[in-house]
Design an enzyme around this catalytic site. Structure first.
Site, PDB file in Angstrom:
ATOM      1  N   GLU A  74       1.879   7.013   2.034  1.00 46.14           N
ATOM      2  CA  GLU A  74       1.827   8.469   1.844  1.00 46.14           C
ATOM      3  C   GLU A  74       1.440   8.739   0.397  1.00 46.14           C
ATOM      4  O   GLU A  74       1.442   7.830  -0.441  1.00 46.14           O
ATOM      5  CB  GLU A  74       3.199   9.085   2.144  1.00 46.14           C
ATOM      6  CG  GLU A  74       3.634   8.832   3.580  1.00 46.14           C
ATOM      7  CD  GLU A  74       4.941   9.516   3.947  1.00 46.14           C
ATOM      8  OE1 GLU A  74       5.498  10.253   3.097  1.00 46.14           O
ATOM      9  OE2 GLU A  74       5.386   9.321   5.095  1.00 46.14           O
ATOM     10  N   GLY A  89       3.505   4.315  -1.826  1.00 52.81           N
ATOM     11  CA  GLY A  89       2.573   3.229  -1.513  1.00 52.81           C
ATOM     12  C   GLY A  89       3.333   1.923  -1.522  1.00 52.81           C
ATOM     13  O   GLY A  89       3.873   1.478  -0.500  1.00 52.81           O
ATOM     14  N   SER A  90       3.453   1.325  -2.725  1.00 56.92           N
ATOM     15  CA  SER A  90       4.220   0.068  -2.838  1.00 56.92           C
ATOM     16  C   SER A  90       5.662   0.288  -2.392  1.00 56.92           C
ATOM     17  O   SER A  90       6.259  -0.571  -1.734  1.00 56.92           O
ATOM     18  CB  SER A  90       4.216  -0.424  -4.289  1.00 56.92           C
ATOM     19  OG  SER A  90       2.909  -0.532  -4.768  1.00 56.92           O
ATOM     20  N   ASP A 121       3.080  -9.216   6.999  1.00 59.00           N
ATOM     21  CA  ASP A 121       3.101 -10.680   6.845  1.00 59.00           C
ATOM     22  C   ASP A 121       1.924 -11.311   7.570  1.00 59.00           C
ATOM     23  O   ASP A 121       1.352 -12.292   7.119  1.00 59.00           O
ATOM     24  CB  ASP A 121       4.376 -11.269   7.461  1.00 59.00           C
ATOM     25  CG  ASP A 121       5.529 -11.300   6.471  1.00 59.00           C
ATOM     26  OD1 ASP A 121       5.309 -10.956   5.298  1.00 59.00           O
ATOM     27  OD2 ASP A 121       6.645 -11.664   6.888  1.00 59.00           O
ATOM     28  N   ARG A 130      -1.956  -9.356   6.213  1.00 61.22           N
ATOM     29  CA  ARG A 130      -2.488  -9.549   4.862  1.00 61.22           C
ATOM     30  C   ARG A 130      -3.520 -10.662   4.800  1.00 61.22           C
ATOM     31  O   ARG A 130      -4.513 -10.546   4.079  1.00 61.22           O
ATOM     32  CB  ARG A 130      -1.350  -9.892   3.889  1.00 61.22           C
ATOM     33  CG  ARG A 130      -0.625  -8.679   3.429  1.00 61.22           C
ATOM     34  CD  ARG A 130       0.599  -9.015   2.609  1.00 61.22           C
ATOM     35  NE  ARG A 130       1.201  -7.772   2.173  1.00 61.22           N
ATOM     36  CZ  ARG A 130       2.507  -7.592   2.035  1.00 61.22           C
ATOM     37  NH1 ARG A 130       3.349  -8.578   2.273  1.00 61.22           N
ATOM     38  NH2 ARG A 130       2.969  -6.437   1.646  1.00 61.22           N
ATOM     39  N   GLU A 154      -2.941  -3.295   1.521  1.00 59.67           N
ATOM     40  CA  GLU A 154      -1.955  -4.138   2.243  1.00 59.67           C
ATOM     41  C   GLU A 154      -0.993  -4.828   1.268  1.00 59.67           C
ATOM     42  O   GLU A 154      -0.656  -5.994   1.433  1.00 59.67           O
ATOM     43  CB  GLU A 154      -2.674  -5.102   3.187  1.00 59.67           C
ATOM     44  CG  GLU A 154      -3.313  -4.315   4.310  1.00 59.67           C
ATOM     45  CD  GLU A 154      -3.731  -5.129   5.506  1.00 59.67           C
ATOM     46  OE1 GLU A 154      -3.018  -6.078   5.857  1.00 59.67           O
ATOM     47  OE2 GLU A 154      -4.770  -4.781   6.094  1.00 59.67           O
TER      48      GLU A 154
HETATM   49  C1  FAD Z   1      -9.444   2.089   0.611  1.00 58.65           C
HETATM   50  C2  FAD Z   1      -7.986   2.035   0.929  1.00 58.65           C
HETATM   51  C3  FAD Z   1      -7.581   1.735   2.228  1.00 58.65           C
HETATM   52  C4  FAD Z   1      -6.223   1.726   2.544  1.00 58.65           C
HETATM   53  N1  FAD Z   1      -5.835   1.513   3.852  1.00 58.65           N
HETATM   54  C5  FAD Z   1      -4.533   1.691   4.197  1.00 58.65           C
HETATM   55  C6  FAD Z   1      -4.129   1.692   5.570  1.00 58.65           C
HETATM   56  O1  FAD Z   1      -4.944   1.473   6.488  1.00 58.65           O
HETATM   57  N2  FAD Z   1      -2.830   1.944   5.866  1.00 58.65           N
HETATM   58  C7  FAD Z   1      -1.896   2.177   4.914  1.00 58.65           C
HETATM   59  O2  FAD Z   1      -0.741   2.414   5.243  1.00 58.65           O
HETATM   60  N3  FAD Z   1      -2.244   2.175   3.587  1.00 58.65           N
HETATM   61  C8  FAD Z   1      -3.529   1.956   3.211  1.00 58.65           C
HETATM   62  N4  FAD Z   1      -3.914   1.983   1.888  1.00 58.65           N
HETATM   63  C9  FAD Z   1      -2.886   2.209   0.884  1.00 58.65           C
HETATM   64  C10 FAD Z   1      -2.623   0.968   0.016  1.00 58.65           C
HETATM   65  O3  FAD Z   1      -1.965  -0.013   0.759  1.00 58.65           O
HETATM   66  C11 FAD Z   1      -1.831   1.447  -1.214  1.00 58.65           C
HETATM   67  O4  FAD Z   1      -2.725   2.191  -2.018  1.00 58.65           O
HETATM   68  C12 FAD Z   1      -1.235   0.295  -1.980  1.00 58.65           C
HETATM   69  O5  FAD Z   1      -0.205  -0.302  -1.259  1.00 58.65           O
HETATM   70  C13 FAD Z   1      -0.688   0.729  -3.338  1.00 58.65           C
HETATM   71  O6  FAD Z   1       0.082   1.889  -3.236  1.00 58.65           O
HETATM   72  P1  FAD Z   1      -0.213   3.097  -4.255  1.00 58.65           P
HETATM   73  O7  FAD Z   1      -1.660   3.380  -4.212  1.00 58.65           O
HETATM   74  O8  FAD Z   1       0.731   4.193  -3.945  1.00 58.65           O
HETATM   75  O9  FAD Z   1       0.111   2.495  -5.683  1.00 58.65           O
HETATM   76  P2  FAD Z   1       1.565   2.467  -6.396  1.00 58.65           P
HETATM   77  O10 FAD Z   1       2.575   1.928  -5.460  1.00 58.65           O
HETATM   78  O11 FAD Z   1       1.800   3.785  -7.012  1.00 58.65           O
HETATM   79  O12 FAD Z   1       1.302   1.368  -7.531  1.00 58.65           O
HETATM   80  C14 FAD Z   1       0.611   1.677  -8.748  1.00 58.65           C
HETATM   81  C15 FAD Z   1       0.559   0.407  -9.593  1.00 58.65           C
HETATM   82  O13 FAD Z   1       1.895  -0.006  -9.914  1.00 58.65           O
HETATM   83  C16 FAD Z   1       2.085  -1.362  -9.464  1.00 58.65           C
HETATM   84  N5  FAD Z   1       3.480  -1.487  -9.018  1.00 58.65           N
HETATM   85  C17 FAD Z   1       4.136  -0.712  -8.121  1.00 58.65           C
HETATM   86  N6  FAD Z   1       5.391  -1.159  -7.965  1.00 58.65           N
HETATM   87  C18 FAD Z   1       5.540  -2.239  -8.777  1.00 58.65           C
HETATM   88  C19 FAD Z   1       6.587  -3.164  -9.046  1.00 58.65           C
HETATM   89  N7  FAD Z   1       7.784  -3.075  -8.429  1.00 58.65           N
HETATM   90  N8  FAD Z   1       6.370  -4.146  -9.950  1.00 58.65           N
HETATM   91  C20 FAD Z   1       5.166  -4.276 -10.552  1.00 58.65           C
HETATM   92  N9  FAD Z   1       4.113  -3.459 -10.328  1.00 58.65           N
HETATM   93  C21 FAD Z   1       4.306  -2.453  -9.446  1.00 58.65           C
HETATM   94  C22 FAD Z   1       1.090  -1.564  -8.329  1.00 58.65           C
HETATM   95  O14 FAD Z   1       0.809  -2.934  -8.141  1.00 58.65           O
HETATM   96  C23 FAD Z   1      -0.094  -0.779  -8.858  1.00 58.65           C
HETATM   97  O15 FAD Z   1      -0.802  -1.568  -9.785  1.00 58.65           O
HETATM   98  C24 FAD Z   1      -5.265   1.969   1.539  1.00 58.65           C
HETATM   99  C25 FAD Z   1      -5.675   2.238   0.226  1.00 58.65           C
HETATM  100  C26 FAD Z   1      -7.012   2.292  -0.072  1.00 58.65           C
HETATM  101  C27 FAD Z   1      -7.425   2.648  -1.480  1.00 58.65           C
END
Ligand code: FAD
Length: 393
Positions: free
Chosen positions: A127, A131-132, A240, A243, A366
Site C-alpha cells: 500500500e 511496503g517493507s 519465499d 522471490r 518482492e
Molecule cells: C514496478 C513495481 C512493481 C511492484 N509490484 C508489486 C506487486 O505486484 N505486488 C505488491 O504487493 N507490491 C509490488 N511492488 C511493491 C514493492 O514490493 C515495494 O515497493 C517494496 O517492497 C518496497 O516497499 P516501499 O516501496 O514501500 O519502500 P519502503 O518500505 O518505504 O523502503 C524504503 C527504503 O528503506 C529500506 N528499508 C525499509 N525497511 C528497512 C529496514 N528494516 N532495514 C533496512 N532498510 C529498510 C528499503 O530497503 C528501501 O531501500 C512493486 C513495486 C514496483 C516499483
C-alpha cells in the site's frame, strides 16, 4: 559443449523456450519498452506454447515439470525481455496463494484457467504507506453475512488492469497486528473494485503497475484464502517461493547483457585490435560471467530444494539468498555491460541501457535487497554453529 546441470528433459524444454524467445520475443523487446504497452501478443505466444503450464501441476492443467524448470524458463525469457519474463513470474506470484492455501474448490475453480493462461493474476500486498513493513497495511475486510466488504487501496501492483484475479491482503482485525491480516481472492469484476491509475516507470515498461481501490468492495465469503488471520503467514510463504522468480528475471538480464557485451567486444576495435583483446575488458567479461554462474548456482539450488519438497527456514534463507545475489548481479553486470559498449551502451539503438533500467527493479520488488539481507541474517542467527568451532583455540 559446456557442462550443463539440467537433465535431458529439462534441457529439451529449456531449448524450446530459448528458441521461441529468440525468434518471437527478442525482436519485440525494444518496441515493448518504447511503447509502454502491455504485450498481449507475448501472452498469446505463452498460451499457444503452454508456457504458463510450466508453473502448475498436471492435476490443474499444468506440465508438472517442477520449480527448477519454471525458473529456467523465466531466466531464458529475461535474457531478451524482462517485461515478458515478468508475465510468467507474476503468474506464479499471483497463484501461489491458491496453490499453498486454497481449498479444493478454489483450486478447481481458478488454477486450470491460470495454467492455460486464459486468466492472468496478481498479488496485492503493498500500500502507499506500507511496503517493507507490510503489516502496517490499512485496507480492511469486514464480514457481512455471506460476504466480506473490502475498503482501502493497494499501490504498485503488477498486472493491474490486465489480471482477472487478485490475491488481496486486508485486515479483518485491525487491532491484531500481523495476526489480524487475511487473504482474499478478488475477481476483477467485483463490485467496488477499481484500478485507479497506472504508474509510468523507469523500466519493465510493458508491465502494468497500478493502484487498486476497494470502495465497499463485496466478495463472497468463499473468497477467503485459508482462515481469517492467516493472511500474513500466507503472504510470507508466497514470497519465499516467488522471490526466486525475480531472481531468475535478474539472472536472465545479467546473462543476456554478458552475452551481448561479449559479442560486441569481439567486433569493436580500438587501438588496432578488438576491445576483447584488451585485458581490462577481458577482466570485466570474466567477472560478469563468474557472477552469473555463481548466481545460477544459488537459484538452481533453490529450485531443486522446492522440487525435493523442502520447506521452512532453510527454504526461506535459500530464497532470500538467490533473490539478493541474482538481482545484485543483474544491476552490477548490466552496468558493466553498458560500460563495455562505451557510448553505444547508453543509447537506445542497443539493448543494454534497457537491460540496466530493467535490472534496477529486481533489487526493489518482492522485498528490497535490504530486507533480503535482514531475512538471511535472521535465519543465520537462529542457527547454531558452535559445534563447528569445537577445538578452535
Ligand atoms: C514496478 C513495481 C512493481 C511492484 N509490484 C508489486 C506487486 O505486484 N505486488 C505488491 O504487493 N507490491 C509490488 N511492488 C511493491 C514493492 O514490493 C515495494 O515497493 C517494496 O517492497 C518496497 O516497499 P516501499 O516501496 O514501500 O519502500 P519502503 O518500505 O518505504 O523502503 C524504503 C527504503 O528503506 C529500506 N528499508 C525499509 N525497511 C528497512 C529496514 N528494516 N532495514 C533496512 N532498510 C529498510 C528499503 O530497503 C528501501 O531501500 C512493486 C513495486 C514496483 C516499483
Amino acid at each position: 559443449m559446456a557442462w550443463d546441470a539440467l537433465t535431458d528433459e529439462q534441457r529439451e524444454l529449456r531449448d524450446l523456450v530459448r528458441a521461441l524467445t529468440r525468434d518471437r520475443i527478442a525482436p519485440r523487446a525494444a518496441e515493448i519498452d518504447a511503447s509502454h504497452e502491455f504485450p498481449w501478443d507475448v501472452v498469446e505466444l505463452f498460451r499457444e506454447h503452454e508456457l504458463f503450464g510450466l508453473l502448475y501441476d498436471e492435476e490443474h492443467g499444468g506440465t508438472g515439470t517442477g520449480t527448477l524448470l519454471a525458473l529456467v524458463a523465466i531466466e531464458e525469457v529475461a535474457k531478451v525481455c524482462a517485461t515478458s519474463a515478468l508475465i510468467l513470474a507474476v503468474q506464479e506470484l499471483g497463484s501461489l496463494g491458491l496453490k499453498l492455501a486454497g481449498s479444493e474448490e478454489q483450486q478447481q475453480r481458478y488454477l486450470p484457467r491460470l495454467a492455460s493462461g486464459e486468466w492472468l493474476c496478481a498479488y496485492a500486498l503493498t500500500e502507499a504507506g506500507s511496503g517493507s513493513d507490510s503489516a502496517a497495511m490499512r485496507t480492511t475486510a469486514r464480514r457481512d453475512g455471506d460476504e466480506y466488504v473490502l475498503n482501502g487501496s493497494k499501490r504498485f501492483i503488477t498486472n493491474a488492469a490486465v489480471a482477472n484475479l487478485y490475491t488481496v491482503f486486508a485486515k479483518t482485525d485491525p487491532e491484531a497486528g500481523h495476526a489480524g491480516i487475511s487473504a482474499f481472492l478478488v475477481e476483477s469484476d467485483a463490485p467496488g473494485f477499481v484500478v485507479a491509475r497506472l504508474e509510468p516507470k523507469m523500466g519493465i515498461s510493458g508491465s502494468t503497475t497500478g493502484e487498486l481501490t476497494f470502495d465497499d468492495c463485496r466478495v463472497p465469503a468463499e473468497s477467503l484464502l485459508g482462515e481469517e488471520g492467516e493472511g500474513f503467514k500466507i503472504a510470507m510463504r508466497i514470497l519465499d517461493r516467488s522471490r526466486p522468480g525475480v531472481a531468475a528475471q535478474g539472472l536472465g538480464l545479467a546473462q543476456g547483457a554478458t552475452d551481448y557485451a561479449l559479442e560486441y567486444a569481439r567486433a569493436r576495435e580500438t587501438f588496432g585490435k578488438p576491445i576483447a583483446e584488451h585485458q581490462l575488458i577481458q577482466a570485466k567479461l570474466a567477472d560478469m560471467e563468474t557472477a552469473c554462474q555463481a548466481a545460477r548456482g544459488l537459484l538452481y539450488d533453490f529450485g531443486r530444494m522446492v522440487d525435493a519438497g523442502i520447506e521452512g527456514p532453510e527454504l526461506t534463507k535459500a530464497s532470500a539468498m538467490a533473490k539478493l545475489h541474482c538481482t545484485d548481479t543483474a544491476m552490477w553486470v548490466t552496468t558493466e555491460a553498458v560500460q563495455i559498449l562505451g557510448g553505444y551502451g547508453y543509447i537506445k539503438e542497443y539493448p543494454l541501457e534497457r537491460m540496466m533500467r530493467d535490472a534496477k527493479i529486481t533489487q526493489i520488488y518482492e522485498g528490497t535487497n535490504e530486507i533480503q539481507r535482514l531475512v538471511i541474517a535472521r535465519e543465520m542467527l537462529r542457527e547454531s554453529r558452535a559445534f563447528l568451532l569445537a577445538g578452535v583455540a
